[in-house]
Design an enzyme around this catalytic site. Structure first.
Site, mmCIF file in Angstrom:
data_model
loop_
_atom_site.group_PDB
_atom_site.id
_atom_site.type_symbol
_atom_site.label_atom_id
_atom_site.label_comp_id
_atom_site.label_asym_id
_atom_site.label_seq_id
_atom_site.Cartn_x
_atom_site.Cartn_y
_atom_site.Cartn_z
ATOM 1 N N ARG A 104 1.170 -1.631 0.306
ATOM 2 C CA ARG A 104 0.181 -0.389 -0.163
ATOM 3 C C ARG A 104 0.944 1.158 -0.251
ATOM 4 O O ARG A 104 2.180 1.299 0.414
ATOM 5 C CB ARG A 104 -0.972 -0.167 1.480
ATOM 6 N N ASP A 138 -15.077 3.301 4.293
ATOM 7 C CA ASP A 138 -14.880 2.039 4.462
ATOM 8 C C ASP A 138 -16.221 1.179 3.952
ATOM 9 O O ASP A 138 -16.108 0.052 4.055
ATOM 10 C CB ASP A 138 -14.247 1.648 5.724
HETATM 11 C C1 S3P Z 1 -8.470 5.500 9.386
HETATM 12 C C2 S3P Z 1 -9.054 6.750 8.045
HETATM 13 C C3 S3P Z 1 -9.374 5.927 6.673
HETATM 14 C C4 S3P Z 1 -10.039 4.055 6.619
HETATM 15 C C5 S3P Z 1 -8.896 3.501 7.840
HETATM 16 C C6 S3P Z 1 -9.085 4.164 9.026
HETATM 17 C C7 S3P Z 1 -8.280 5.809 10.297
HETATM 18 O O1 S3P Z 1 -7.879 5.883 5.970
HETATM 19 O O2 S3P Z 1 -9.805 4.247 5.247
HETATM 20 O O3 S3P Z 1 -9.841 1.659 7.535
HETATM 21 O O4 S3P Z 1 -8.222 5.269 11.564
HETATM 22 O O5 S3P Z 1 -7.713 6.615 10.724
HETATM 23 P P1 S3P Z 1 -7.064 6.803 4.944
HETATM 24 O O6 S3P Z 1 -7.314 7.688 5.901
HETATM 25 O O7 S3P Z 1 -6.224 6.243 4.439
HETATM 26 O O8 S3P Z 1 -8.816 7.240 4.075
#
Ligand code: S3P
Length: 429
Positions: free
Chosen positions: A122, A315
């Site tokens: 990733r 999500d």
């Molecule tokens: C999260 C942010 C989101 C989400 C992940 C949890 C967090 O990701 O998809 O499951 O806890 O800050 P991104 O910041 O990459 O959008």
């Protein structure tokens, strides 16, 4: 690797609680560890992701006790962490790796972050680049794009950063580094992403200023331990929300769910589709809004989803795709290219799986179109190692004709321990 087969059900009813919020659980360990004093956490999510964060802080010398009900963190203060003697394994957890990168960049020691085969693929430049601007020294594979990441703790300086993505992980990584930086750190983002870091930092006594489009933190602020009640995870409740909407005559109450407005895109989307979801008993706990969600089987129609709704439901798209497939008419998702870099490429994964279930899906680089026809066919599909793809397809299996088999469902343990028992407990056959 286990597979699981779901049969079509007659109805769905009952009252349930879902496990604690994943984002808030991660942050409770992180902030509790660098606060002064003892933080007691109730409702902590004992899923693999949050446990990876817990393990990382234990490896940096923090005493964290878990008696099965409360997690107690003996905070070491802003400068109290010690150099870990081994690499820190974040497992499948992007939140662990990205937030830790920010927190570790400003320490006075060396650390290495790694993860499973999915996490090591990733993108990490999105945090490595701004942290490097702050004076952080972070090396990774592919020129810093991929983990493992090696972090040489350094003296940091605050920056003003315009993030190209609406990402709470990017925003939080920079804010955590900002706690260790000289001066002020400002992060702006295109649309507001989840604000749990901002809320919890305030709960711990930090001065965090939020303004339209951004947030500011000041370096050197010591945090004071405060107890935290973690609400139920709306991202886990989402599977039950959609299940109850698509199963005929369903009636479900989900108690104690976090309804922070930066996370309730799923409710807005499902209501716009005609879904009967109501919020009851709205209250506030540890600086976060919480409610009981009442949901009834509904006839739904397709909708268009884009703009600020995307980060507010980021999500939930896999399970929104299932709702869209069971609705009448077309659902169009645009501006959601971030879905391509989640635990798997969630646009490709859901397009592949829904086509197996007989649904017409058109893919776009930043989204998809799903032609709902109110029916699904039983099929055998893959989870692609992604917990949310696995659970979404099992929810599809509740209404698909015959049997739906999902291969490789072990990944569900990353975010939702007890998923199968909870689901079986509300099914009427
Ligand atoms: C999260 C942010 C989101 C989400 C992940 C949890 C967090 O990701 O998809 O499951 O806890 O800050 P991104 O910041 O990459 O959008």
């Amino acid at each position: 690797m286990k597979s699981y087969s779901m049969q079509k059900v007659r109805s769905l009813r009952g009252e349930i609680s879902v496990p604690g919020d994943k984002s808030i659980s991660h942050r409770s360990i992180m902030l509790g560890s660098i606060a002064n004093g003892v933080t007691r956490v109730t409702g902590f999510l004992r899923g693999e992701d949050a446990l990876a964060t817990l393990g990382a802080f234990r490896a940096m010398g923090v005493q964290i006790d878990d008696d099965g009900s409360n997690v107690t963190i003996h905070g070491k203060g802003l400068r109290g962490l010690v150099e870990p003697t081994d690499v820190l394994d974040c497992g499948n957890s992007g939140t662990s790796m990205r937030l830790l990168s920010g927190l570790l960049a400003g320490q006075n020691f060396f650390s290495v972050l790694t993860g499973d085969q999915y996490l090591r693929n990733r993108p990490m430049k999105r945090v490595v680049a701004p942290l490097t601007k702050m004076g952080g020294r972070i090396l990774g594979r592919a020129g810093g794009e991929k983990a493992p990441l090696a972090i040489v703790g350094s003296r940091l300086t605050g920056i003003h950063y315009d993030s190209p993505v609406s990402s709470a992980q990017v925003k939080s990584a920079i804010m955590l580094a900002g706690l260790y930086a000289d001066g002020e750190t400002v992060v702006r983002e295109p649309h507001l992403s989840r604000d749990h870091s901002e809320r919890m930092l305030r709960h711990f006594g930090a001065t965090v200023e939020t303004f339209d489009g951004g947030v500011k933190v000041c370096g050197g602020t010591e945090l004071s331990a405060r107890d935290i009640a973690v609400p139920g995870d709306i991202s886990s409740a989402a599977f039950f929300l959609v299940a109850a909407l698509i199963v005929p005559h369903a009636d479900l109450l989900i108690r104690g769910v976090g309804v922070n407005p930066t996370r309730t895109g799923i409710i807005d989307i499902l209501q716009a589709m005609g879904g009967r979801v109501t919020l009851e008993n709205l209250r506030e706990e540890s600086g976060e809004p919480v409610a009981d969600l009442h949901v009834l089987g509904s006839c739904m129609k397709g909708v268009e989803i884009s703009g600020e709704l995307v980060p507010r439901a980021i999500d939930e798209f896999p399970v929104i795709c299932v709702a869209a497939a069971m609705a009448e008419g077309k659902t169009v998702v645009r501006g959601a290219e971030e879905l391509r870099v989640k635990e798997t490429d969630r646009i490709a994964a859901m397009a592949t799986n829904l086509r197996q279930a007989g649904v017409e899906v058109i893919e776009h680089p930043d989204g998809m179109e799903i032609v709902g026809r109110g029916a699904l066919s039983g099929c055998t599909v893959d989870s692609f190692g992604d917990h949310r793809i696995a659970m979404s397809m099992l929810i599809a299996g509740l209404v698909a004709s015959g049997e739906t088999t999902v291969n490789d469902v072990d990944c569900i343990a990353t975010s939702f321990p007890g998923f199968f028992d909870l689901l079986q407990g509300v099914i009427s056959r």
